[in-house]
Scaffold this motif. Sequence first.
Motif, PDB file in Angstrom:
ATOM      1  N   LEU A 197       0.824  -1.207   0.000  1.00 17.01           N
ATOM      2  CA  LEU A 197       0.000   0.000   0.000  1.00 17.01           C
ATOM      3  C   LEU A 197       0.861   1.260   0.000  1.00 17.01           C
ATOM      4  O   LEU A 197       0.590   2.218  -0.733  1.00 17.01           O
ATOM      5  CB  LEU A 197      -0.934  -0.011   1.213  1.00 17.01           C
ATOM      6  N   LEU A 198       1.904   1.252   0.811  1.00 19.29           N
ATOM      7  CA  LEU A 198       2.773   2.424   0.912  1.00 19.29           C
ATOM      8  C   LEU A 198       3.513   2.688  -0.391  1.00 19.29           C
ATOM      9  O   LEU A 198       3.759   3.848  -0.743  1.00 19.29           O
ATOM     10  CB  LEU A 198       3.768   2.233   2.064  1.00 19.29           C
ATOM     11  N   SER A 199       3.881   1.630  -1.107  1.00 15.42           N
ATOM     12  CA  SER A 199       4.565   1.813  -2.392  1.00 15.42           C
ATOM     13  C   SER A 199       3.695   2.627  -3.345  1.00 15.42           C
ATOM     14  O   SER A 199       4.175   3.567  -3.997  1.00 15.42           O
ATOM     15  CB  SER A 199       4.900   0.463  -3.017  1.00 15.42           C
ATOM     16  N   GLY A 200       2.418   2.282  -3.428  1.00 11.64           N
ATOM     17  CA  GLY A 200       1.522   2.997  -4.329  1.00 11.64           C
ATOM     18  C   GLY A 200       1.285   4.438  -3.921  1.00 11.64           C
ATOM     19  O   GLY A 200       1.300   5.346  -4.761  1.00 11.64           O
ATOM     20  N   ILE A 201       1.076   4.674  -2.636  1.00 11.46           N
ATOM     21  CA  ILE A 201       0.794   6.037  -2.173  1.00 11.46           C
ATOM     22  C   ILE A 201       2.036   6.922  -2.319  1.00 11.46           C
ATOM     23  O   ILE A 201       1.941   8.089  -2.699  1.00 11.46           O
ATOM     24  CB  ILE A 201       0.296   6.014  -0.717  1.00 11.46           C
ATOM     25  N   THR A 202       3.211   6.374  -2.014  1.00  8.06           N
ATOM     26  CA  THR A 202       4.448   7.149  -2.146  1.00  8.06           C
ATOM     27  C   THR A 202       4.713   7.518  -3.594  1.00  8.06           C
ATOM     28  O   THR A 202       5.076   8.659  -3.906  1.00  8.06           O
ATOM     29  CB  THR A 202       5.636   6.343  -1.582  1.00  8.06           C
ATOM     30  N   ILE A 203       4.528   6.553  -4.487  1.00  4.30           N
ATOM     31  CA  ILE A 203       4.735   6.817  -5.897  1.00  4.30           C
ATOM     32  C   ILE A 203       3.737   7.860  -6.399  1.00  4.30           C
ATOM     33  O   ILE A 203       4.083   8.730  -7.203  1.00  4.30           O
ATOM     34  CB  ILE A 203       4.606   5.503  -6.704  1.00  4.30           C
ATOM     35  N   ASN A 204       2.525   7.800  -5.914  1.00  2.00           N
ATOM     36  CA  ASN A 204       1.500   8.757  -6.314  1.00  2.00           C
ATOM     37  C   ASN A 204       1.936  10.186  -5.998  1.00  2.00           C
ATOM     38  O   ASN A 204       1.832  11.083  -6.834  1.00  2.00           O
ATOM     39  CB  ASN A 204       0.188   8.411  -5.595  1.00  2.00           C
ATOM     40  N   ALA A 205       2.437  10.402  -4.790  1.00  2.00           N
ATOM     41  CA  ALA A 205       2.885  11.745  -4.398  1.00  2.00           C
ATOM     42  C   ALA A 205       4.072  12.202  -5.241  1.00  2.00           C
ATOM     43  O   ALA A 205       4.138  13.361  -5.668  1.00  2.00           O
ATOM     44  CB  ALA A 205       3.245  11.754  -2.919  1.00  2.00           C
ATOM     45  N   ASN A 206       5.003  11.293  -5.497  1.00  2.00           N
ATOM     46  CA  ASN A 206       6.186  11.669  -6.269  1.00  2.00           C
ATOM     47  C   ASN A 206       5.857  11.933  -7.735  1.00  2.00           C
ATOM     48  O   ASN A 206       6.495  12.767  -8.380  1.00  2.00           O
ATOM     49  CB  ASN A 206       7.249  10.576  -6.151  1.00  2.00           C
ATOM     50  N   ILE A 207       4.872  11.217  -8.267  1.00  2.00           N
ATOM     51  CA  ILE A 207       4.443  11.478  -9.646  1.00  2.00           C
ATOM     52  C   ILE A 207       3.860  12.883  -9.754  1.00  2.00           C
ATOM     53  O   ILE A 207       4.125  13.607 -10.723  1.00  2.00           O
ATOM     54  CB  ILE A 207       3.425  10.415 -10.098  1.00  2.00           C
ATOM     55  N   TYR A 208       3.062  13.282  -8.758  1.00  2.00           N
ATOM     56  CA  TYR A 208       2.526  14.649  -8.743  1.00  2.00           C
ATOM     57  C   TYR A 208       3.652  15.680  -8.875  1.00  2.00           C
ATOM     58  O   TYR A 208       3.606  16.573  -9.706  1.00  2.00           O
ATOM     59  CB  TYR A 208       1.772  14.916  -7.433  1.00  2.00           C
ATOM     60  N   VAL A 209       4.650  15.538  -8.011  1.00  2.00           N
ATOM     61  CA  VAL A 209       5.724  16.533  -7.956  1.00  2.00           C
ATOM     62  C   VAL A 209       6.570  16.502  -9.224  1.00  2.00           C
ATOM     63  O   VAL A 209       6.877  17.547  -9.805  1.00  2.00           O
ATOM     64  CB  VAL A 209       6.595  16.308  -6.703  1.00  2.00           C
ATOM     65  N   LEU A 210       6.954  15.313  -9.665  1.00  2.00           N
ATOM     66  CA  LEU A 210       7.844  15.212 -10.826  1.00  2.00           C
ATOM     67  C   LEU A 210       7.157  15.667 -12.104  1.00  2.00           C
ATOM     68  O   LEU A 210       7.780  16.311 -12.959  1.00  2.00           O
ATOM     69  CB  LEU A 210       8.341  13.776 -10.963  1.00  2.00           C
ATOM     70  N   ASP A 211       5.880  15.373 -12.248  1.00  2.00           N
ATOM     71  CA  ASP A 211       5.151  15.818 -13.439  1.00  2.00           C
ATOM     72  C   ASP A 211       5.042  17.341 -13.463  1.00  2.00           C
ATOM     73  O   ASP A 211       5.238  17.968 -14.507  1.00  2.00           O
ATOM     74  CB  ASP A 211       3.761  15.178 -13.464  1.00  2.00           C
ATOM     75  N   GLU A 212       4.742  17.935 -12.311  1.00  2.00           N
ATOM     76  CA  GLU A 212       4.670  19.400 -12.246  1.00  2.00           C
ATOM     77  C   GLU A 212       6.050  20.020 -12.494  1.00  2.00           C
ATOM     78  O   GLU A 212       6.167  21.060 -13.150  1.00  2.00           O
ATOM     79  CB  GLU A 212       4.134  19.825 -10.876  1.00  2.00           C
ATOM     80  N   TYR A 213       7.092  19.376 -11.989  1.00  2.00           N
ATOM     81  CA  TYR A 213       8.466  19.847 -12.214  1.00  2.00           C
ATOM     82  C   TYR A 213       8.792  19.840 -13.710  1.00  2.00           C
ATOM     83  O   TYR A 213       9.361  20.816 -14.230  1.00  2.00           O
ATOM     84  CB  TYR A 213       9.433  18.943 -11.443  1.00  2.00           C
ATOM     85  N   ASN A 214       8.433  18.775 -14.401  1.00  2.00           N
ATOM     86  CA  ASN A 214       8.694  18.706 -15.846  1.00  2.00           C
ATOM     87  C   ASN A 214       7.912  19.774 -16.592  1.00  2.00           C
ATOM     88  O   ASN A 214       8.432  20.382 -17.542  1.00  2.00           O
ATOM     89  CB  ASN A 214       8.328  17.318 -16.381  1.00  2.00           C
ATOM     90  N   ASN A 215       6.670  20.020 -16.186  1.00  2.00           N
ATOM     91  CA  ASN A 215       5.866  21.054 -16.841  1.00  2.00           C
ATOM     92  C   ASN A 215       6.464  22.442 -16.643  1.00  2.00           C
ATOM     93  O   ASN A 215       6.475  23.258 -17.568  1.00  2.00           O
ATOM     94  CB  ASN A 215       4.432  21.028 -16.305  1.00  2.00           C
ATOM     95  N   ILE A 216       6.954  22.707 -15.436  1.00  2.00           N
ATOM     96  CA  ILE A 216       7.568  24.013 -15.166  1.00  2.00           C
ATOM     97  C   ILE A 216       8.849  24.180 -15.968  1.00  2.00           C
ATOM     98  O   ILE A 216       9.117  25.246 -16.525  1.00  2.00           O
ATOM     99  CB  ILE A 216       7.835  24.170 -13.653  1.00  2.00           C
ATOM    100  N   ARG A 217       9.660  23.135 -16.062  1.00  2.00           N
ATOM    101  CA  ARG A 217      10.914  23.214 -16.842  1.00  2.00           C
ATOM    102  C   ARG A 217      10.621  23.430 -18.324  1.00  2.00           C
ATOM    103  O   ARG A 217      11.336  24.187 -18.994  1.00  2.00           O
ATOM    104  CB  ARG A 217      11.713  21.926 -16.658  1.00  2.00           C
ATOM    105  N   ARG A 218       9.576  22.804 -18.838  1.00  2.00           N
ATOM    106  CA  ARG A 218       9.217  23.015 -20.245  1.00  2.00           C
ATOM    107  C   ARG A 218       8.668  24.420 -20.463  1.00  2.00           C
ATOM    108  O   ARG A 218       8.909  25.038 -21.506  1.00  2.00           O
ATOM    109  CB  ARG A 218       8.175  21.981 -20.682  1.00  2.00           C
TER     110      ARG A 218
END
Length: 199
Positions: free
Chosen positions: A92-113
């Motif tokens: 369960l923790l693997s999925g929730i942790t990945i979910n939070a990191n996907i949020y941040v990394l996707d927004e980071y990529n959008n800001i860099r673009r």
Amino acid sequence: NIEEFSKTLPMGYTIEKDKNRYFWWGEKDKKQYLLLPLIFVIIYFTTSILFNSLRQPFHIMSVIPISFIGIFLTFYLFDLTFDQGGFASFILLSGITINANIYVLDEYNNIRRKYKGRISPLKAYLKAWNAKLSPIFLTITSTILGFTPFLLGEYKEAFRFPLAAGTIGGLIVSFIATFLFLPLFMGVGKTVIKKKDPA
């Protein structure tokens, strides 16, 4: 327990142990632990397709083992028995942790673009963190509150109590890890030193 309880049963009732359906967690068969590497493989391929990158999934997957520290500390500090509930908290923790990191990394990529090199990676990460702090915090808080009833009461159920305790401990550590360790794995604080032309 069966012998003591059988003495209190009314006439015509019996109790016995069903040997065919009885299950001791992890006593002989350790195959359940092969699910964790399988989860990592699934997460890697899913996120590599999402980010169109073979390198970025490693950044978010590196936070998962750090969030597991919260589970280990919870079971150690509160002297809990590790069973199916503890193992389920890993999944369960693997999925929730990945979910939070996907949020941040996707927004980071959008800001860099969006800024196309006019903003440093560290500032881009801080902007991404500020933008996604609210949904990440609400997800973690709601999950913790959802598992809290399993921790209350005198009777601690064998599966739900370790699941709740391990998940809550892991979520607290994963929130810290997403803010502190994810940028380290991404290398957003690295400064590039340009060599001067000898001429």
